[in-house]
Motif scaffolding. Structure first.
Motif, PDB file in Angstrom:
ATOM      1  N   ILE A 117       0.847  -1.203   0.000  1.00 16.05           N
ATOM      2  CA  ILE A 117       0.000   0.000   0.000  1.00 16.05           C
ATOM      3  C   ILE A 117       0.880   1.250   0.000  1.00 16.05           C
ATOM      4  O   ILE A 117       0.658   2.195  -0.774  1.00 16.05           O
ATOM      5  CB  ILE A 117      -0.950  -0.014   1.215  1.00 16.05           C
ATOM      6  CG1 ILE A 117      -2.063  -1.046   1.007  1.00 16.05           C
ATOM      7  CG2 ILE A 117      -1.545   1.373   1.461  1.00 16.05           C
ATOM      8  CD1 ILE A 117      -2.952  -1.257   2.220  1.00 16.05           C
ATOM      9  N   ALA A 120       2.561   1.467  -3.438  1.00 15.25           N
ATOM     10  CA  ALA A 120       1.624   1.775  -4.519  1.00 15.25           C
ATOM     11  C   ALA A 120       1.253   3.251  -4.536  1.00 15.25           C
ATOM     12  O   ALA A 120       1.052   3.841  -5.598  1.00 15.25           O
ATOM     13  CB  ALA A 120       0.367   0.921  -4.395  1.00 15.25           C
ATOM     14  N   LYS A 121       1.165   3.854  -3.362  1.00 16.57           N
ATOM     15  CA  LYS A 121       0.863   5.281  -3.302  1.00 16.57           C
ATOM     16  C   LYS A 121       2.007   6.110  -3.902  1.00 16.57           C
ATOM     17  O   LYS A 121       1.789   7.233  -4.344  1.00 16.57           O
ATOM     18  CB  LYS A 121       0.603   5.697  -1.853  1.00 16.57           C
ATOM     19  CG  LYS A 121      -0.713   5.153  -1.296  1.00 16.57           C
ATOM     20  CD  LYS A 121      -0.911   5.552   0.159  1.00 16.57           C
ATOM     21  CE  LYS A 121      -2.236   5.050   0.691  1.00 16.57           C
ATOM     22  NZ  LYS A 121      -2.442   5.404   2.124  1.00 16.57           N
ATOM     23  N   ALA A 146      -6.837  -2.721   1.911  1.00 19.90           N
ATOM     24  CA  ALA A 146      -6.565  -1.887   0.739  1.00 19.90           C
ATOM     25  C   ALA A 146      -7.788  -1.093   0.300  1.00 19.90           C
ATOM     26  O   ALA A 146      -7.691   0.106   0.018  1.00 19.90           O
ATOM     27  CB  ALA A 146      -6.069  -2.748  -0.421  1.00 19.90           C
ATOM     28  N   GLU A 149      -8.700   2.234   1.689  1.00 14.67           N
ATOM     29  CA  GLU A 149      -7.894   3.373   1.254  1.00 14.67           C
ATOM     30  C   GLU A 149      -8.078   3.642  -0.234  1.00 14.67           C
ATOM     31  O   GLU A 149      -7.240   4.301  -0.860  1.00 14.67           O
ATOM     32  CB  GLU A 149      -6.421   3.109   1.585  1.00 14.67           C
ATOM     33  CG  GLU A 149      -6.175   2.933   3.072  1.00 14.67           C
ATOM     34  CD  GLU A 149      -4.718   3.122   3.459  1.00 14.67           C
ATOM     35  OE1 GLU A 149      -4.066   4.028   2.904  1.00 14.67           O
ATOM     36  OE2 GLU A 149      -4.247   2.361   4.320  1.00 14.67           O
ATOM     37  N   LEU A 151      -7.899   1.635  -2.745  1.00 21.89           N
ATOM     38  CA  LEU A 151      -6.909   0.944  -3.553  1.00 21.89           C
ATOM     39  C   LEU A 151      -7.479  -0.404  -3.986  1.00 21.89           C
ATOM     40  O   LEU A 151      -8.247  -1.036  -3.257  1.00 21.89           O
ATOM     41  CB  LEU A 151      -5.623   0.721  -2.764  1.00 21.89           C
ATOM     42  CG  LEU A 151      -4.919   1.983  -2.254  1.00 21.89           C
ATOM     43  CD1 LEU A 151      -3.831   1.604  -1.251  1.00 21.89           C
ATOM     44  CD2 LEU A 151      -4.321   2.781  -3.403  1.00 21.89           C
ATOM     45  N   ILE A 288      -1.074  -4.333  -5.373  1.00 25.45           N
ATOM     46  CA  ILE A 288      -1.893  -3.188  -4.999  1.00 25.45           C
ATOM     47  C   ILE A 288      -1.811  -2.172  -6.129  1.00 25.45           C
ATOM     48  O   ILE A 288      -0.726  -1.829  -6.598  1.00 25.45           O
ATOM     49  CB  ILE A 288      -1.401  -2.531  -3.693  1.00 25.45           C
ATOM     50  CG1 ILE A 288      -1.378  -3.544  -2.540  1.00 25.45           C
ATOM     51  CG2 ILE A 288      -2.263  -1.321  -3.353  1.00 25.45           C
ATOM     52  CD1 ILE A 288      -2.739  -3.983  -2.068  1.00 25.45           C
ATOM     53  N   THR A 289      -2.972  -1.699  -6.574  1.00 20.48           N
ATOM     54  CA  THR A 289      -3.050  -0.697  -7.643  1.00 20.48           C
ATOM     55  C   THR A 289      -3.743   0.553  -7.121  1.00 20.48           C
ATOM     56  O   THR A 289      -4.820   0.473  -6.527  1.00 20.48           O
ATOM     57  CB  THR A 289      -3.836  -1.244  -8.850  1.00 20.48           C
ATOM     58  OG1 THR A 289      -3.219  -2.454  -9.305  1.00 20.48           O
ATOM     59  CG2 THR A 289      -3.863  -0.222  -9.983  1.00 20.48           C
ATOM     60  N   ASP A 290      -3.120   1.695  -7.338  1.00 20.33           N
ATOM     61  CA  ASP A 290      -3.704   2.972  -6.939  1.00 20.33           C
ATOM     62  C   ASP A 290      -4.320   3.636  -8.170  1.00 20.33           C
ATOM     63  O   ASP A 290      -3.606   4.103  -9.054  1.00 20.33           O
ATOM     64  CB  ASP A 290      -2.632   3.875  -6.339  1.00 20.33           C
ATOM     65  CG  ASP A 290      -3.213   5.151  -5.739  1.00 20.33           C
ATOM     66  OD1 ASP A 290      -4.422   5.401  -5.937  1.00 20.33           O
ATOM     67  OD2 ASP A 290      -2.464   5.889  -5.072  1.00 20.33           O
ATOM     68  N   ILE A 297      -9.190   8.466  -8.874  1.00 18.29           N
ATOM     69  CA  ILE A 297     -10.060   7.626  -8.073  1.00 18.29           C
ATOM     70  C   ILE A 297     -11.538   7.895  -8.350  1.00 18.29           C
ATOM     71  O   ILE A 297     -12.365   6.974  -8.333  1.00 18.29           O
ATOM     72  CB  ILE A 297      -9.753   7.790  -6.561  1.00 18.29           C
ATOM     73  CG1 ILE A 297     -10.522   6.750  -5.741  1.00 18.29           C
ATOM     74  CG2 ILE A 297     -10.026   9.204  -6.093  1.00 18.29           C
ATOM     75  CD1 ILE A 297     -10.208   5.320  -6.089  1.00 18.29           C
TER      76      ILE A 297
END
Length: 359
Positions: A117, A120-121, A146, A149, A151, A288-290, A297
């Motif tokens: 996480i 990824a950010k 995740a 957040e 994600l 994890i993908t942001d 988002i």
């Protein structure tokens, strides 16, 4: 065991059984304390116990509290370690590989997700591959770390020391059920997908076999390759096998998924079936993908929310009340459990009682 608070809510099931519900905090303590007494570091216990209870909160009763006796036995016989840290095999920023050193897979996976996480950010995507992990229990229980957040998370696991699932067209076991879970944020509750490459799991077939029950469908095959609903064929000599998703007719779909998961979990971690088995455990892959690194988002959730609503509003087919999205049952079960108490599968507390007494 006897000191657990039985919540006021009791549901009569059938004519004789009563569904007793227990306080979630009491169950976490019941799980945490024996682990610590058995030699596990307290900071690991404090992560593992809530995640195991979380599995029961969301209805995954074969992969939550049910795993505690096996984990405690693993601590006693050295198959699982309750201390130490993973060894960093590679770290290229968004790509990380760990050797788990047989440490609890629940703790390793939670720790890896938290690290991914953070990465990824920074990078937009982060992946972690773990070899020689302990068993990781219920994949769905990790997803909210995740999705809370905003994600997206993908998590897969296999066990290179175990074979119970046959490849499509074969009769000899080659894989584990190979679960994969995906958490997808929306503007409402996230989608929580938790499936496997096989029709059923080792935990569920073992439960049905121990209770002398038939499976709900032709989910396994005997050692001659005949599909059956009898879980006992898995315990014959030679044993039968679990069928991949799609069964005898369309099992090539589950077979293909199994190959993908084995490649992600074992190929990328550098440890798998090509190596001598080292005991019950796991190879793990997570990503994890942001969405903020892509379209943003808001746009991401606009699309996923529309898709979710479109499915929910789809006319129900005969025999269905409505379309149920992955995660709907989990959120409903969790809400009820937190309000009225956790319904523990019959017999699980009896299995824990000797360990509670010992420790």
């Amino acid at each position: 065991n006897n000191k657990l608070n039985v919540c006021k809510y009791e549901k009569f099931v059938g004519s004789n059984m009563i569904d007793k519900r227990y306080d979630a905090g009491d169950l976490v303590a019941l799980v945490k304390n024996p682990f610590h007494a058995a030699g596990m570091e307290i900071e690991k216990c404090e992560i593992i116990a809530p995640l195991l209870v979380e599995a029961d909160l969301i209805g995954h009763t074969t992969h939550g509290i049910a795993q505690v006796p096996a984990y405690l036995k693993g601590l006693e016989n050295g198959q699982m370690s309750g201390k130490g840290q993973p060894t960093v095999v590679a770290d290229r920023g968004p790509v990380i590989v760990w050797d788990g050193n047989r440490i609890s897979g629940v703790w390793l996976t939670a720790t890896a997700i938290d690290l991914a996480i953070e990465r990824a950010k920074k990078y937009g995507i982060a992946t972690v591959s773990i070899r020689r992990s302990g068993h990781i229990a219920c994949l769905a229980a990790f997803l909210s770390r995740a999705t809370e957040e905003d994600l997206m998370i993908e998590l897969a696991s296999s066990d290179p020391s175990v074979e119970s699932v046959a490849p499509y067209g074969g009769i000899k076991a080659a894989f584990t059920p190979n679960p994969i879970a995906v958490g997808i944020p929306t503007n409402d509750q996230p989608l929580l997908i938790d499936i496997s490459a096989s029709i059923t799991t080792n935990g569920l077939t073992n439960r049905y076999h121990n209770e002398n029950k038939k499976l709900p469908g032709l989910w396994v095959q005997d050692n001659a390759g005949e599909a059956t609903d009898d879980p006992g064929v898995l315990f014959s000599d030679p044993p039968g096998t679990i069928l991949p998703i799609g069964g005898k007719e369309y099992g090539h779909k589950g077979f293909g998924l199994a190959l993908v998961i084995e490649s992600l979990t074992q190929g990328l971690s550098g440890f798998g079936r090509a190596d001598p088995p080292e005991g019950w455990g796991a190879s793990v892959y997570l990503k994890i993908t942001d969405p903020r690194a892509y379209c943003g988002i808001q746009e991401f959730k606009r699309q996923t929310t529309w898709l979710a609503n479109s499915c929910r509003n789809n006319p129900a087919a005969p025999g269905f009340k409505a379309v149920r999205l992955p995660g709907d049952n989990a959120f409903r079960e969790r809400k009820t459990a937190l309000q009225k108490g956790v319904s523990v599968y019959p017999g699980l507390l009896d299995e824990l009682a000797p360990f509670a007494t010992k420790f």
